[in-house]
Motif scaffolding. Structure first.
Motif, short mmCIF file in Angstrom:
data_model
loop_
_atom_site.label_atom_id
_atom_site.label_comp_id
_atom_site.label_asym_id
_atom_site.label_seq_id
_atom_site.Cartn_x
_atom_site.Cartn_y
_atom_site.Cartn_z
N ASN A 92 0.82 -1.22 0.00
CA ASN A 92 0.00 0.00 0.00
C ASN A 92 0.86 1.28 0.00
O ASN A 92 0.64 2.19 0.79
CB ASN A 92 -0.94 0.03 1.21
N ASP A 93 1.84 1.33 -0.90
CA ASP A 93 2.69 2.51 -1.07
C ASP A 93 3.61 2.82 0.11
O ASP A 93 4.16 3.92 0.19
CB ASP A 93 1.87 3.78 -1.37
N LEU A 94 3.73 1.90 1.04
CA LEU A 94 4.63 2.14 2.18
C LEU A 94 5.66 1.03 2.30
O LEU A 94 5.38 -0.13 1.98
CB LEU A 94 3.83 2.20 3.50
N PHE A 95 6.84 1.42 2.76
CA PHE A 95 7.89 0.45 3.04
C PHE A 95 7.87 0.18 4.56
O PHE A 95 8.08 1.11 5.35
CB PHE A 95 9.27 1.01 2.66
N HIS A 96 7.57 -1.06 4.91
CA HIS A 96 7.52 -1.44 6.33
C HIS A 96 8.80 -2.19 6.65
O HIS A 96 9.09 -3.22 6.05
CB HIS A 96 6.34 -2.37 6.61
N MET A 97 9.55 -1.67 7.61
CA MET A 97 10.85 -2.28 7.94
C MET A 97 10.82 -2.92 9.32
O MET A 97 10.29 -2.36 10.28
CB MET A 97 11.94 -1.21 7.90
N PHE A 98 11.39 -4.12 9.42
CA PHE A 98 11.58 -4.83 10.70
C PHE A 98 13.07 -5.05 10.86
O PHE A 98 13.65 -5.77 10.04
CB PHE A 98 10.81 -6.15 10.69
N TYR A 99 13.66 -4.42 11.81
CA TYR A 99 15.13 -4.46 11.88
C TYR A 99 15.63 -5.09 13.17
O TYR A 99 15.02 -5.01 14.23
CB TYR A 99 15.72 -3.06 11.70
N ARG A 100 16.77 -5.72 13.03
CA ARG A 100 17.44 -6.33 14.18
C ARG A 100 18.14 -5.23 14.97
O ARG A 100 18.91 -4.45 14.39
CB ARG A 100 18.43 -7.38 13.68
N ALA A 101 17.88 -5.15 16.27
CA ALA A 101 18.43 -4.08 17.09
C ALA A 101 19.10 -4.66 18.33
O ALA A 101 18.60 -5.63 18.92
CB ALA A 101 17.32 -3.12 17.51
N GLN A 102 20.23 -4.06 18.72
CA GLN A 102 20.94 -4.51 19.92
C GLN A 102 21.32 -3.32 20.80
O GLN A 102 21.73 -2.28 20.30
CB GLN A 102 22.24 -5.23 19.55
N GLY A 103 21.20 -3.52 22.11
CA GLY A 103 21.76 -2.59 23.08
C GLY A 103 23.11 -3.13 23.54
O GLY A 103 23.65 -4.07 22.93
N GLU A 104 23.62 -2.56 24.63
CA GLU A 104 24.94 -2.95 25.11
C GLU A 104 25.04 -4.44 25.44
O GLU A 104 26.12 -5.03 25.37
CB GLU A 104 25.33 -2.13 26.35
N ASP A 105 23.92 -5.08 25.83
CA ASP A 105 23.97 -6.51 26.18
C ASP A 105 24.02 -7.42 24.94
O ASP A 105 24.15 -8.62 25.05
CB ASP A 105 22.77 -6.89 27.07
N ARG A 106 23.86 -6.82 23.75
CA ARG A 106 23.92 -7.54 22.47
C ARG A 106 22.83 -8.61 22.32
O ARG A 106 22.96 -9.55 21.55
CB ARG A 106 25.30 -8.15 22.22
N VAL A 107 21.76 -8.46 23.07
CA VAL A 107 20.59 -9.33 22.87
C VAL A 107 19.71 -8.64 21.82
O VAL A 107 19.36 -7.47 21.97
CB VAL A 107 19.81 -9.53 24.18
N SER A 108 19.40 -9.36 20.74
CA SER A 108 18.67 -8.72 19.63
C SER A 108 17.17 -8.79 19.83
O SER A 108 16.62 -9.82 20.24
CB SER A 108 18.99 -9.43 18.32
N SER A 109 16.49 -7.67 19.50
CA SER A 109 15.04 -7.70 19.36
C SER A 109 14.72 -7.04 18.01
O SER A 109 15.63 -6.61 17.30
CB SER A 109 14.35 -6.99 20.53
N ILE A 110 13.45 -7.01 17.66
CA ILE A 110 13.08 -6.53 16.33
C ILE A 110 12.30 -5.22 16.45
O ILE A 110 11.23 -5.17 17.08
CB ILE A 110 12.21 -7.58 15.59
N GLY A 111 12.84 -4.16 15.84
CA GLY A 111 12.18 -2.87 15.81
C GLY A 111 11.40 -2.70 14.51
O GLY A 111 11.62 -3.43 13.54
N TYR A 112 10.49 -1.72 14.50
CA TYR A 112 9.67 -1.44 13.32
C TYR A 112 9.84 0.01 12.89
O TYR A 112 9.88 0.91 13.74
CB TYR A 112 8.19 -1.71 13.64
N ALA A 113 9.93 0.24 11.58
CA ALA A 113 10.01 1.60 11.05
C ALA A 113 9.24 1.63 9.74
O ALA A 113 9.10 0.60 9.07
CB ALA A 113 11.46 2.00 10.82
N VAL A 114 8.72 2.81 9.38
CA VAL A 114 7.91 2.90 8.16
C VAL A 114 8.32 4.13 7.35
O VAL A 114 8.79 5.12 7.91
CB VAL A 114 6.40 2.92 8.54
N SER A 115 8.18 4.01 6.01
CA SER A 115 8.65 5.07 5.12
C SER A 115 7.80 5.12 3.86
O SER A 115 7.31 4.10 3.39
CB SER A 115 10.10 4.76 4.74
N SER A 116 7.65 6.32 3.30
CA SER A 116 6.92 6.40 2.02
C SER A 116 7.89 6.42 0.83
O SER A 116 7.49 6.12 -0.29
CB SER A 116 6.00 7.63 1.98
N ASP A 117 9.16 6.75 1.05
CA ASP A 117 10.10 6.76 -0.09
C ASP A 117 11.15 5.64 -0.03
O ASP A 117 11.99 5.52 -0.93
CB ASP A 117 10.80 8.12 -0.21
#
Ligand code: BMA
Length: 299
Positions: free
Chosen positions: A40-65
């Motif tokens: 639907n004209d949007l880019f939905h991103m799910f990204y691997r994210a780490q803090g200092e403990d290096r345990v990964s979780s998944i963040g979400y970001a959205v973009s029109s371009d």
């Protein structure tokens, strides 16, 4: 070393397009390998994210371009039990038309090792885990095809050092594990290979981007083409690579010399190749489908 015809992916000017965010502990150190769905004209991103403990979780970001993203402040998926207590890693998302839902493939990491899992969603924000591809073996880089082939769902996976295939009628019982793409001696992908984002369906076949590395542990991306009706048949494979680490943020980070892609959505004939740069930031490079096909066949 066989270097092929060189690189066809063009980096965008605003790279890296996503960087760690010191304001949130869970994404303060590294943001890298991501899934991106164009819907639907949007880019939905799910990204691997780490803090200092290096345990990964998944963040979400959205973009029109596809370049400038707004992120949620909380992860959409975070470790919650003994399967993933050390992290949820390397998401890929495929819209599976037959199942009318989005399927995320990711690597769960815990004291018992790594486990390749599937999760499902209909709204892209709420994800429900639906089970592993296989347990108690070193297997990751699994990526689902966007539709059933001859009645069965198909996934890539990686039993080192190869990219493999597996098949299932119901997402629960996976069978016919087999090797598909293997490392090539004297080449940029001589040591190990793994799948990238979901296969792109074209008239000529399934167009796929993959990563490979060599004896110096330099990660690069290449491509191959599979038969539409029988993905066990490789029709073509690029000799050269599509992109290699060159920029400072690809050469240095958490792990040096890495371009690692887990997303290649297509919008208006253009392939958006998102990749982790040195396991620290997210980069974007693009080309047209025709260029990618030409490179796969002749490059
Ligand atoms: C692979 C995975 C990726 C990582 C890459 C390069 O084995 O673990 O998460 O980006 O190595 O370090």
């Amino acid at each position: 070393m066989l270097r092929g015809r060189g690189m066809i992916l063009k980096r965008v000017l605003d790279n890296p397009i996503l960087e760690p965010n010191p304001a949130n502990e869970w994404e303060s150190l590294n943001v890298f390998n991501c899934a991106v769905v164009y819907e639907n004209d949007l880019f939905h991103m799910f990204y691997r994210a780490q803090g200092e403990d290096r345990v990964s979780s998944i963040g979400y970001a959205v973009s029109s371009d596809g370049i400038h993203f707004n992120r949620l402040q909380q992860p959409v998926l975070a470790p919650y039990d003994e399967w993933d207590s050390l992290g949820i890693e390397d998401p890929r998302v495929t819209y599976v038309a037959d199942a009318r839902r989005f399927i995320m493939t990711y690597t769960a990491y815990s004291l018992r090792g790594i486990t390749p899992f599937f999760a499902e969603s209909q709204n892209l924000i709420t994800w429900k885990r639906i089970g592993p591809l296989v347990i108690d073996e070193d297997n990751k880089d699994h990526v689902l095809f966007p539709r059933r082939i001859k009645g069965r769902y198909v996934t890539f996976h990686r039993r080192a050092p190869d990219i493999g295939l597996a098949f299932s009628a119901d997402f629960e019982n996976w069978t016919d594990f087999q090797s598909l793409v293997t490392p090539r001696s004297e080449s940029w992908d001589c040591k190990r290979v793994g799948a990238g984002g979901p296969p792109i369906e074209t008239k000529q076949g399934w167009l796929c981007i993959y990563h490979g590395y060599d004896d110096d542990n330099i990660y690069r991306l290449g491509s191959f083409l599979l038969d539409l009706d029988d993905p066990r048949r490789i029709l073509a494979r690029s000799k050269g690579f599509l992109i290699e680490p060159v920029e400072a943020w690809e050469l240095k980070g958490e792990v040096p010399n890495v371009v690692f892609s887990t997303a290649n959505p297509v919008a208006d004939g253009k392939v958006y190749v998102y990749y982790g740069g040195a396991d620290r930031v997210i980069g974007l490079a693009t080309c047209t489908i025709d260029e990618l096909m030409d490179f796969t066949l002749h490059g």
